[in-house]
Structures are given as C-alpha cells and as structure tokens.
Enzyme design. Structure first.
Site, mmCIF file in Angstrom:
data_model
loop_
_atom_site.group_PDB
_atom_site.id
_atom_site.type_symbol
_atom_site.label_atom_id
_atom_site.label_comp_id
_atom_site.label_asym_id
_atom_site.label_seq_id
_atom_site.Cartn_x
_atom_site.Cartn_y
_atom_site.Cartn_z
ATOM 1 C CB ALA A 45 -0.941 -0.010 1.206
ATOM 2 C CD GLU A 46 0.709 5.041 1.235
ATOM 3 O OE1 GLU A 46 1.657 5.662 0.722
ATOM 4 O OE2 GLU A 46 -0.483 5.388 1.121
ATOM 5 C CB THR A 47 7.394 2.372 -0.532
ATOM 6 O OG1 THR A 47 7.023 1.067 -1.025
ATOM 7 C CG2 THR A 47 8.885 2.372 -0.223
#
Length: 261
Positions: A45-47
């Site tokens: 979903a996020e880095t």
C-alpha cells in the site's frame, strides 16, 4: 547502488496482520522517478522513504501509483524501523513532511503518532460513490476523503462495494471511508481507494485524522479504541486533541534486506 529495505506490519502485534509498509532509509534523496519505481516494485500500500536531517528526518510516502501527502501506517512502520533496527533506545522522533511536522513517541511497544486533525464537514457525495455501496449511509461528510457513516458495525463488516463503479472516478489523493459505531470498540471503519492497485487499504492511519474528531464529537469522548475491519484487521488507540490527533499502535518487522537500484 544498494538501498536497505524493511517490510513492517503496522497497527498489529503479529506478522500477517495490520497493514504492510516498505521502509527505505536513504542518505540523500533519489530522483522522484526512482522513488516511484521502487514503490511500484514493492507493490504494498505504501513505501516510506526517509533522510536524516540533523535532529529530525524528512519523510515521503509513495503508493504503487502516486506520492501521498500523509500516511499513518507507513510513518508508524518507519518509526518502528528507526527505534528497533537503526537507533535503539530512541524515545522520540520528529518527521518533516508535506503535512508539516509529525512527532512520534514510544511507550514500550506502543508507538504514538501526533498527526493533524482533519475534521470532516457535512457534504454531498457524488452519486457514483453512493451507487457503489449497496447500503445507504445515514450521514455523508468530507475532508480529504469522503466519509460515509452507517448504522451498525455489521453493515461495515459485510459491505461489498462495487469496485467497477468506484474505479470510474479519481479522488487523488484521497479515498472513501465507511464507518459506524463499534460493538466492542468505539468505532470501526474500512477504506477504499478508486483506481488504485490495492482497492481496500488494510489499515489507514491518515483516515483516522478525520474519524477521530468526528467520533470524539459524536461519542463525547477524547480517548477511543478503533478497529479497521479489513481482512488483516488493524487496531488503533485514538485521542482527540483539537487541532491534532494522537494515533497509537504496534508494529512488527516481517522482512529486511537490500534492493539493487
């Protein structure tokens, strides 16, 4: 060039729960195109990427498609990486971000994020969003995200939105929150992002910047416990502080290694 990488499950105390985030410590910023390609390759979903700057850190967050203005679970994951792997015994952190200064504190295994409050206001929601949800909300609001309030936790748990309908719109960089008062916690929620690779976000810290002020006012409570009812489930301890919200949770490391750029 090699870049260190960690993958952390945030807002959970066990692996395979909460929301996975990749975290990449950097000595200096890589080109934006490279950061986006790394996030796309990671496909979580996020880095989060961060760079030390004196007594604080600059932090940025990327989905597989775009850079975000704020991300809770990846900030929690980054704080976990710094305190557990890079700078043990850290008791406080300060991040500089597109959403201003974000302070973090640690209390045992619990990590607390000091985030901006985004109090949602009553709003008309585009019909295409309402058409995507089989149940009608009792209230509709908006801050960064659209928020649909329902009568019961059961409705939130069983909701099956039509992705094919929601994908006809783009709420860059926001999404759609659905929420209701909880049975055994103060409130529950889920979060959906049209046109994103990951349609339902497992646990969305930034959405609680709106959920916390709303439910604090409605329940007349400052301290609350929340669940995000994705398949992975996330638990969040919440506190309303007026212009700020405190969002607390646990995190566990799933993986660490190096990527070659």
């Amino acid at each position: 060039m090699q870049v260190q990488i960690f993958q952390v499950d945030a807002f959970t105390d066990k692996v395979f729960g909460g929301n996975p985030a990749a975290v990449c410590p950097l000595d200096s910023w890589l080109p934006d195109e490279t950061l986006q390609k790394i996030a796309s390759e990671n496909y979580v979903a996020e880095t989060a990427f961060f760079v030390p700057t004196g007594d604080s850190f600059e932090i940025r967050w990327f989905t597989p498609e775009i850079e975000m203005d704020l991300c809770g679970h990846a900030t929690l994951a980054t704080a976990h990486v710094i305190s557990r792997h890079l700078r043990p015994q850290t008791s406080t952190l300060k991040f500089n971000s597109k959403s201003g200064i974000l302070n973090v504190t640690f209390h045992g295994d619990l990590i607390t994020l000091d985030f901006p409050s985004r109090n949602p206001a009553p709003a008309d929601v585009p019909k295409i969003i309402l058409d995507a949800f089989p149940e009608s909300p009792v209230e509709t609001l908006q801050s960064r995200d659209y928020m649909l309030v329902y009568e019961s936790e059961k409705i939130i748990r069983e909701m099956k939105p039509r992705q094919d309908i929601l994908d006809q719109i783009n709420i860059d960089p926001g999404g759609v929150i659905i929420t209701a008062q909880g049975n055994d916690v103060d409130f529950v929620s889920r979060f959906f992002t049209p046109q994103a690779s990951i349609f339902e976000d497992p646990v969305t810290g930034s959405a609680h910047c709106s959920l916390i002020p709303y439910w604090s006012t409605r329940l007349r409570k400052k301290d609350m416990l929340a669940l995000q009812l994705s398949d992975r489930v996330g638990k969040l301890q919440c506190k309303y502080m007026g212009e700020r919200v405190m969002i607390s949770g646990n995190a566990v490391t799933y993986m660490e290694g190096k990527i070659i750029v």
